[in-house]
Design a protein around this motif. Structure first.
Motif, PDB file in Angstrom:
ATOM      1  N   GLY A 135       0.847  -1.184   0.000  1.00  0.00           N
ATOM      2  CA  GLY A 135       0.000   0.000   0.000  1.00  0.00           C
ATOM      3  C   GLY A 135       0.881   1.231   0.000  1.00  0.00           C
TER       4      GLY A 135
ATOM      5  N   CYS B  49     -12.009  10.381   6.688  1.00  0.00           N
ATOM      6  CA  CYS B  49     -10.797   9.784   6.133  1.00  0.00           C
ATOM      7  C   CYS B  49      -9.701   9.763   7.184  1.00  0.00           C
ATOM      8  CB  CYS B  49     -10.323  10.538   4.889  1.00  0.00           C
ATOM      9  SG  CYS B  49      -9.788  12.242   5.203  1.00  0.00           S
TER      10      CYS B  49
ATOM     11  N   SER C 133      -3.415   3.953   7.886  1.00  0.00           N
ATOM     12  CA  SER C 133      -4.320   2.819   7.819  1.00  0.00           C
ATOM     13  C   SER C 133      -5.645   3.083   8.551  1.00  0.00           C
ATOM     14  CB  SER C 133      -3.663   1.583   8.438  1.00  0.00           C
ATOM     15  OG  SER C 133      -4.613   0.548   8.639  1.00  0.00           O
TER      16      SER C 133
ATOM     17  N   GLN D 170      -8.044   1.034   9.269  1.00  0.00           N
ATOM     18  CA  GLN D 170      -8.289  -0.023  10.270  1.00  0.00           C
ATOM     19  C   GLN D 170      -7.574   0.300  11.567  1.00  0.00           C
ATOM     20  OE1 GLN D 170      -7.275  -0.562   7.080  1.00  0.00           O
ATOM     21  NE2 GLN D 170      -7.917  -2.574   6.343  1.00  0.00           N
TER      22      GLN D 170
ATOM     23  N   VAL E  19     -14.329   0.965   6.585  1.00  0.00           N
ATOM     24  CA  VAL E  19     -13.010   1.153   5.966  1.00  0.00           C
ATOM     25  C   VAL E  19     -13.116   1.148   4.444  1.00  0.00           C
ATOM     26  CG1 VAL E  19     -10.761   0.056   5.617  1.00  0.00           C
ATOM     27  CG2 VAL E  19     -11.701   0.260   7.922  1.00  0.00           C
ATOM     28  N   THR E  20     -13.945   0.266   3.902  1.00  0.00           N
ATOM     29  CA  THR E  20     -14.105   0.186   2.449  1.00  0.00           C
ATOM     30  C   THR E  20     -14.689   1.472   1.884  1.00  0.00           C
ATOM     31  OG1 THR E  20     -14.430  -2.208   2.580  1.00  0.00           O
ATOM     32  CG2 THR E  20     -15.175  -1.136   0.568  1.00  0.00           C
TER      33      THR E  20
ATOM     34  N   LYS F 111      -8.284   5.293   0.397  1.00  0.00           N
ATOM     35  CA  LYS F 111      -7.003   4.751   0.816  1.00  0.00           C
ATOM     36  C   LYS F 111      -6.039   5.906   1.090  1.00  0.00           C
ATOM     37  CE  LYS F 111      -7.476   0.474  -1.828  1.00  0.00           C
ATOM     38  NZ  LYS F 111      -6.908  -0.389  -2.903  1.00  0.00           N
TER      39      LYS F 111
ATOM     40  N   ASP G 131      -4.209   7.420  -1.761  1.00  0.00           N
ATOM     41  CA  ASP G 131      -4.987   8.213  -2.715  1.00  0.00           C
ATOM     42  C   ASP G 131      -5.203   9.650  -2.257  1.00  0.00           C
ATOM     43  OD1 ASP G 131      -5.203   6.004  -4.373  1.00  0.00           O
ATOM     44  OD2 ASP G 131      -7.086   5.327  -3.491  1.00  0.00           O
TER      45      ASP G 131
END
Length: 400
Positions: free
Chosen positions: A9, A171, A175, A177, A286-287, A291, A294
């Motif tokens: 990632g 956001c 990470s 998570q 999270v989905t 990310k 990004d």
């Protein structure tokens, strides 16, 4: 030196881009369960280096899958989900491969990882637990400051960011998570009298902390973090340290959103059935979030992490603050990454440098503060990640 990165990632990409600059790296394996981003990165890196680069699909939850890529690999950087640390560590034990990760799943899991010390030592390999920015740089900054003092009263880790982001929604700069998990766990702290303890409430002991300019004063909250698990025992107690904690500057909107997630049970990782499909609520949240990689180019402001150590030197009170600070826009201009993941991806590469050059020869499982801070911080600055020190002294007052 042959290196594998498991988890490509944003942070893994930063580490890969740094590793190809190293003359001692002869082979780089990019491994992930989703190989699309790794393959795209490999194409870019091959334009810049003659180092052998391979892309492998690996499931970090499967020990045999991890072991399959470790033949001939000297060091594995595990930059995936901390919940998979033990499976990856087992694979490294079986293949006698040095292991470095950037975070744990919480204090109790970190203690269990460090308890593998004898097994790693018997295998003749090194395991470094939590070598990112914080934990990681923060631990080593604390060690540097502790080494300068005769006595230590407290070790305080502080993480602050004054940036704004071009994104209308929830956001996280690292990470998602991990952010949700650690911010909604009971905050831990350490005292010399009772060892590691936990506060009963979330987002406790809010304080204003003055970060280096141009960040300035920010509201910081007590949050669960790895540093409070180890720093008191490894480097604090011997110099009389009485207290260790970690506080994180959080925007009120971020805090409110996390509290709503907790209230609705959307922070849970236990699966529930929804219209015939089993899903973990936290995975759904999270989905829906972007990310961290990004967000590059969309974050504007400064990120800073530091260790404030309070104590005494030469019979005077002395505070030493060792910190790193980075501008998101400047980092993006130079590297095309955002500052938070860039600050996390550089420290594990410095450890690879030290292993390759014979400056990190210990074996067993260690927290980052047991790495010699002088060569580490010197190499960190050479890699472009600057750090600085603020010192304040005052005389001891003797009451009559």
């Amino acid at each position: 030196m042959r290196v594998a990165i498991l988890g490509v990632g944003g942070v893994g990409q930063v580490s890969a881009c740094e590793l190809i600059k190293s003359s001692h790296v002869k082979k780089l394996v990019l491994a992930d369960i989703s190989i699309g981003p790794a393959e795209e990165l490999a194409v870019e890196l091959r334009r810049e280096t003659d180092i052998e680069i391979e892309v492998k699909r690996v499931d970090a939850r499967d020990i045999s899958s991890v072991q399959a890529i470790l033949n001939g690999i000297d060091v594995l950087l595990h930059i995936g989900l901390p919940e998979n640390n033990f499976d990856v560590m087992k694979a490294c034990l079986n293949t006698r491969t040095h292991y470095i990760d950037t975070a744990s799943s919480g204090p109790q899991w970190l203690r269990k990882q460090l308890a593998w010390n004898d097994q790693f030592r018997a295998a003749g390999i090194l395991g470094v637990m939590g070598l990112g920015c914080d934990p990681g740089f923060s631990n080593i900054a604390a060690r540097y400051a502790v080494d300068q003092l005769d006595e230590v009263d407290a070790i305080l880790i502080r993480d602050g960011d004054n940036s704004v982001v071009d994104y209308d929604g929830f956001c996280s700069y690292f990470s998602p998570q991990t952010a949700i998990q650690e911010c909604l766990a009971k905050p831990n702290y350490w005292t010399a009298a009772k060892g590691e303890q936990y506060l009963p409430t979330l987002f406790a002991n809010k304080e204003e902390f003055e970060f280096p300019e141009p960040i300035g004063w920010l509201d910081c909250y007590h949050v669960e973090h790895e540093e409070a698990t180890t720093l008191g025992e490894t480097i604090g107690r011997a110099k009389g340290c009485k207290y260790v904690d970690f506080k994180y500057a959080l925007h009120p909107d971020f805090v409110n959103t996390l509290q709503v997630l907790r209230y609705l049970g959307l922070d849970s990782d236990e699966e529930i059935e929804v219209k015939g499909v089993r899903v973990a609520p936290r995975d759904v949240v999270v989905t829906s979030m972007p990310k961290p990689v990004d967000l590059a180019g969309k974050i504007h402001g400064y990120s800073s992490v530091g260790a404030l150590v309070k104590g005494k030197k030469d019979n005077k009170r002395k505070d030493i603050y060792v910190y790193t600070i980075a501008n998101h826009d400047e980092v993006f201009y130079k590297t095309e990454f955002q500052a938070t993941i860039w600050q996390t991806g550089i420290p594990p590469v410095v450890a690879v440098d030290m292993i390759a050059e014979g400056q990190l020869t210990t074996t067993g499982c260690i927290p980052p503060e047991l790495i010699d801070p002088i060569p580490f911080l010197t190499k960190l600055k050479a890699r472009g990640m600057s750090w600085d020190v603020i010192e304040k002294t005052s005389p001891l007052l003797h009451m009559l």
